[in-house]
Structure formats: structure tokens, C-alpha cells
Design an enzyme around this catalytic site. Structure first.
Site, mmCIF file in Angstrom:
data_model
loop_
_atom_site.group_PDB
_atom_site.id
_atom_site.type_symbol
_atom_site.label_atom_id
_atom_site.label_comp_id
_atom_site.label_asym_id
_atom_site.label_seq_id
_atom_site.Cartn_x
_atom_site.Cartn_y
_atom_site.Cartn_z
ATOM 1 N N GLY A 1 0.773 -1.230 0.000
ATOM 2 C CA GLY A 1 0.000 0.000 0.000
ATOM 3 C C GLY A 1 0.806 1.281 0.000
ATOM 4 O O GLY A 1 0.315 2.322 0.467
ATOM 5 N N ASN B 1 1.425 3.033 -2.583
ATOM 6 C CA ASN B 1 0.692 3.958 -3.468
ATOM 7 C C ASN B 1 -0.549 4.520 -2.777
ATOM 8 O O ASN B 1 -0.899 5.679 -2.986
ATOM 9 C CB ASN B 1 0.331 3.261 -4.787
ATOM 10 C CG ASN B 1 1.505 3.232 -5.739
ATOM 11 O OD1 ASN B 1 1.902 4.269 -6.261
ATOM 12 N ND2 ASN B 1 2.092 2.059 -5.923
ATOM 13 N N ASN C 1 -5.567 2.813 -12.945
ATOM 14 C CA ASN C 1 -4.597 1.840 -12.443
ATOM 15 C C ASN C 1 -3.203 2.429 -12.566
ATOM 16 O O ASN C 1 -2.911 3.152 -13.514
ATOM 17 C CB ASN C 1 -4.675 0.556 -13.280
ATOM 18 C CG ASN C 1 -3.671 -0.492 -12.832
ATOM 19 O OD1 ASN C 1 -3.517 -0.755 -11.623
ATOM 20 N ND2 ASN C 1 -2.965 -1.103 -13.767
ATOM 21 N N HIS D 1 0.642 1.244 -13.128
ATOM 22 C CA HIS D 1 1.420 0.081 -13.566
ATOM 23 C C HIS D 1 2.909 0.465 -13.562
ATOM 24 O O HIS D 1 3.262 1.547 -14.059
ATOM 25 C CB HIS D 1 0.978 -0.363 -14.965
ATOM 26 C CG HIS D 1 1.719 -1.583 -15.419
ATOM 27 N ND1 HIS D 1 1.405 -2.844 -14.959
ATOM 28 C CD2 HIS D 1 2.783 -1.729 -16.240
ATOM 29 C CE1 HIS D 1 2.248 -3.717 -15.495
ATOM 30 N NE2 HIS D 1 3.095 -3.064 -16.273
ATOM 31 N N ASP E 1 -4.179 -3.733 -18.724
ATOM 32 C CA ASP E 1 -3.200 -2.652 -18.949
ATOM 33 C C ASP E 1 -3.356 -2.000 -20.323
ATOM 34 O O ASP E 1 -2.409 -1.375 -20.835
ATOM 35 C CB ASP E 1 -1.755 -3.154 -18.778
ATOM 36 C CG ASP E 1 -1.470 -3.634 -17.364
ATOM 37 O OD1 ASP E 1 -2.041 -3.058 -16.421
ATOM 38 O OD2 ASP E 1 -0.689 -4.588 -17.207
ATOM 39 N N GLU F 1 5.788 6.425 -9.532
ATOM 40 C CA GLU F 1 4.436 6.028 -9.104
ATOM 41 C C GLU F 1 3.833 6.962 -8.066
ATOM 42 O O GLU F 1 2.686 7.406 -8.199
ATOM 43 C CB GLU F 1 4.452 4.607 -8.538
ATOM 44 C CG GLU F 1 4.791 3.558 -9.562
ATOM 45 C CD GLU F 1 4.684 2.147 -9.008
ATOM 46 O OE1 GLU F 1 3.632 1.802 -8.444
ATOM 47 O OE2 GLU F 1 5.649 1.383 -9.136
HETATM 48 C C1 GAR Z 1 3.393 -1.124 -7.363
HETATM 49 O O1 GAR Z 1 4.669 -1.091 -7.930
HETATM 50 C C2 GAR Z 1 2.328 -1.142 -8.430
HETATM 51 O O2 GAR Z 1 2.641 -0.344 -9.532
HETATM 52 C C3 GAR Z 1 2.340 -2.597 -8.814
HETATM 53 O O3 GAR Z 1 2.492 -3.291 -7.598
HETATM 54 C C4 GAR Z 1 3.180 -2.464 -6.646
HETATM 55 C C5 GAR Z 1 2.302 -2.325 -5.436
HETATM 56 O O4 GAR Z 1 2.934 -1.624 -4.418
HETATM 57 N N1 GAR Z 1 1.123 -2.946 -9.509
HETATM 58 C C6 GAR Z 1 1.082 -3.846 -10.482
HETATM 59 O O5 GAR Z 1 2.039 -4.482 -10.850
HETATM 60 C C7 GAR Z 1 -0.286 -4.029 -11.107
HETATM 61 N N2 GAR Z 1 -0.160 -4.584 -12.418
HETATM 62 P P1 GAR Z 1 2.132 -0.935 -3.223
HETATM 63 O O6 GAR Z 1 1.178 -1.978 -2.638
HETATM 64 O O7 GAR Z 1 3.217 -0.580 -2.238
HETATM 65 O O8 GAR Z 1 1.404 0.263 -3.749
#
Ligand code: GAR
Length: 202
Positions: free
Chosen positions: A13, A15, A103, A105, A146, A176
Site C-alpha cells: 500500500g 501507493n 490503475n 502500472h 493494462d 508512481e
Molecule cells: C506497485 O509497484 C504497483 O505499480 C504494482 O504493484 C506495486 C504495489 O505496491 N502494480 C502492479 O504491478 C499491477 N499490475 P504498493 O502496494 O506498495 O502500492
């Protein structure tokens, strides 16, 4: 009017944290983080939601999408942000929220994306290919994994000796955590503006 945002999470989490921080700083001002939904009861993202007083729900197993729809409707949610959400939503579901699901990515789409590309796998693939630039993308979610319209992208350099973990961290920090809140604010602000214009023309 504030756009009511639901954030869907599965893991750490960071993000979600970037969105919470943006709300606190006022960078995210046209929308309100109204709900967090996790498909993983052990997700640390749930602790982040709790610490910030955001209502959180856990949905597991079969009927995921019908339960999700019920919860979204019950909470008056306007838009959905997928922030490290490791599940692909069905065509039936995405069709209910056209241009209303975002989303993040961790690559520059159309590189290293689609089914099977998530989390560290994305960065592993980028390193194996040998790209010198990667980055992150925020896009609308449609029926193609995506494949929806791109809202924002930011490039990040790959450095000699990077591991999937070091590259993941740099992409998060430099891309991100900046573009996800910025894109969410842009879309929420557009929705508010459209709502106001609609109200004026009535
Ligand atoms: C992030 O890097 C996000 O972009 C990726 O997973 C991670 C989650 O981190 N998402 C994907 O790969 C989706 N296709 P977080 O839980 O710390 O935000």
C-alpha cells in the site's frame, strides 16, 4: 462536491500512502479517499487505511465482483483507483465504470504489461530485456489488461547493477508516488468541473 474515491489494494500500500499524503497536503483536493478495499486480509495497506481513519473492507473468494459492486454502491463511490491491486477485473465489471477506474502500472506501457506482468515480475522483465529507461504509467482500466487510455507516464533510469528490488523502489519513489495522486486529482477535477457545468445548464 468532492468525488468519492475507492482505492483497491492487495499488498503493502505505498501507493495508497501516496494518495493519503496527497490528500493531507492538499495536492488531492477534488476527491476524497472514501473507502479502501483489499482482496488480501494480510495487506499492510489495511493498516495504513485504519491509521488514517478511512473505512476499509476485505473481500475474498467467490463472488468478489458482486460483493465489490454492492460495497461501492453502498458507499456512493464515484471512481476507483487500483493501487497495487493484483487481480484482473472482468469485462462485465470494467464496463460498469467506463473512464472511472484508474490503475498504476510499474512500467512505460506498452512495454512489460498485460497478463502476468505485475509487481517485481515487471522489473525482472525490464532488467532481462536490458532497457535503460523504464518508469510508471497511470491509465484508465478497460477490458484489456493494462490496455486502457494512458493518463500520465514518467520515465525512470535503470542503473547498472540494479536488482528487481532496487529498480522497483526507484520506480515507486521517482514515478508512481508522484503520478498516481496527480492523475487522480486531474480526473477528479475534471469530474467536478463537468458536474458544475451540468448543474449550470439545467
Ligand atoms: C506497485 O509497484 C504497483 O505499480 C504494482 O504493484 C506495486 C504495489 O505496491 N502494480 C502492479 O504491478 C499491477 N499490475 P504498493 O502496494 O506498495 O502500492
Amino acid at each position: 462536491m468532492l468525488v468519492r474515491i475507492a482505492v483497491l489494494v492487495s499488498g503493502g500500500g505505498t501507493n495508497l500512502q501516496a494518495l493519503i499524503d496527497a490528500q493531507k497536503s492538499g495536492a488531492l483536493k477534488s476527491g476524497k479517499l472514501a473507502l479502501v478495499v483489499s482482496n488480501n486480509p494480510g495487506a499492510y495497506a489495511l493498516t495504513r487505511a485504519k491509521e488514517d481513519g478511512i473505512p476499509a473492507e476485505i473481500i475474498e473468494g467467490a463472488d468478489f465482483e458482486s460483493k465489490l459492486l454492492e460495497i461501492l454502491r453502498g458507499n456512493g463511490i464515484d471512481i476507483i483507483v487500483l493501487a497495487g491491486f493484483m487481480r484482473i477485473l472482468s469485462t462485465e465489471f470494467t464496463a460498469k465504470y467506463p473512464r472511472r477506474i484508474l490503475n498504476v502500472h510499474p512500467s512505460l506501457i506498452p512495454s512489460f504489461c498485460g497478463r502476468g506482468f505485475y509487481g517485481l515480475r515487471v522489473h525482472r522483465a525490464a532488467l532481462e530485456y536490458g532497457v535503460k529507461l523504464t518508469g510508471a504509467t497511470v491509465h484508465f482500466v478497460n477490458e484489456i489488461p493494462d490496455g486502457g487510455e494512458i493518463i500520465m507516464q514518467k520515465a525512470v533510469e535503470v542503473i547498472d547493477g540494479d536488482t528487481p528490488e532496487t529498480l522497483q523502489r526507484r520506480v515507486m519513489e521517482e514515478a508512481e508516488w508522484a503520478i498516481l495522486p496527480a492523475a487522480a486529482e486531474r480526473i477528479c477535477a475534471e469530474m467536478v468541473k463537468n458536474q458544475v457545468q451540468k448543474g449550470m445548464s439545467n
